[in-house]
Scaffold this motif. Structure first.
Motif, PDB file in Angstrom:
ATOM      1  N   PRO A  84       7.351  -4.666   6.893  1.00 17.39           N
ATOM      2  CA  PRO A  84       8.152  -3.500   6.523  1.00 17.39           C
ATOM      3  C   PRO A  84       7.298  -2.266   6.198  1.00 17.39           C
ATOM      4  N   LYS A  99       7.566  -0.030   4.026  1.00 18.05           N
ATOM      5  CA  LYS A  99       7.281   0.233   2.611  1.00 18.05           C
ATOM      6  C   LYS A  99       5.973  -0.419   2.166  1.00 18.05           C
ATOM      7  N   TYR A 100       5.536  -1.478   2.860  1.00 20.76           N
ATOM      8  CA  TYR A 100       4.245  -2.092   2.552  1.00 20.76           C
ATOM      9  C   TYR A 100       3.130  -1.438   3.363  1.00 20.76           C
ATOM     10  N   GLU A 150       2.876   1.535   4.431  1.00 22.92           N
ATOM     11  CA  GLU A 150       2.562   2.859   3.879  1.00 22.92           C
ATOM     12  C   GLU A 150       1.616   2.791   2.687  1.00 22.92           C
ATOM     13  N   ARG A 151       1.600   1.668   1.983  1.00 20.42           N
ATOM     14  CA  ARG A 151       0.737   1.501   0.804  1.00 20.42           C
ATOM     15  C   ARG A 151      -0.621   0.885   1.141  1.00 20.42           C
ATOM     16  N   HIS A 184      -0.486  -6.395  -4.198  1.00 19.10           N
ATOM     17  CA  HIS A 184       0.942  -6.627  -4.393  1.00 19.10           C
ATOM     18  C   HIS A 184       1.124  -7.695  -5.462  1.00 19.10           C
TER      19      HIS A 184
END
Length: 168
Positions: A48, A50-51, A53-54, A79
């Motif tokens: 995903p 959202k991961y 991007e980090r 995480h």
């Protein structure tokens, strides 16, 4: 003790079965007992955004795959207190799903070699590499043949856990 988990999937990033649940939870339990546990996975297309991007790029290098050199990038994401590394190579992993491709053996051979080649680039040399399922089965063999006699690798031990014999 420093432990590197090598696996093909982990919750919450990518899951096809129970292996992902184990890789998503066991490192947390070992950290609570005082171990320095990190996880390395392929960077699949399906992770995903959202991961992704980090994630931060921590290394890139050429990896020798037979007769050709392949790009290998290593990204990092912390995480829930666990450091996750992701092996990046669009040729092998920019596809939908984890398994079922005609070149799966080559894709995971690349992953196995990348796990070993990445260690000095990420600044983490474990005491133990815990390999999970067939996708990481070449790591102990490659380690013994190409890395076990070299400092700083010489002290590393390997273990492999097979999570479901039905799929081996």
């Amino acid at each position: 003790m420093k432990v590197l988990f090598a696996a093909s999937e982990a919750v919450p990033f990518v899951k096809t079965g129970g292996l992902a649940d184990v890789i998503g939870s066991l490192p947390k339990a070992l950290v609570k007992q005082g171990a320095d546990v990190r996880v390395i996975l392929p960077k699949y297309e399906d992770i995903p955004a959202k991961y992704v991007e980090r994630m931060e790029q921590v290394a890139s290098f050429d990896l020798q795959m037979g007769w050709r050199k392949q790009y290998c990038g290593i990204l990092k994401l912390v995480h829930e207190g666990i450091v996750f590394y992701f092996v990046d190579n669009e040729y092998y992993y920019r596809r939908r799903g984890c398994y079922g491709y005609g070149d799966d053996a080559e894709r995971y051979a690349f992953f196995c070699r990348a796990v070993l080649d990445a260690m000095p680039h990420i600044g983490f040399i474990p005491d133990l590499i815990h390999c999970h399922d067939w996708q990481t089965g070449m790591i102990p063999v490659l380690y013994r043949a190409h890395f076990s006699y070299q400092p700083p690798y010489a002290h590393i031990k390997t273990i492999i856990t097979i999570h479901n014999l039905k799929y081996q």
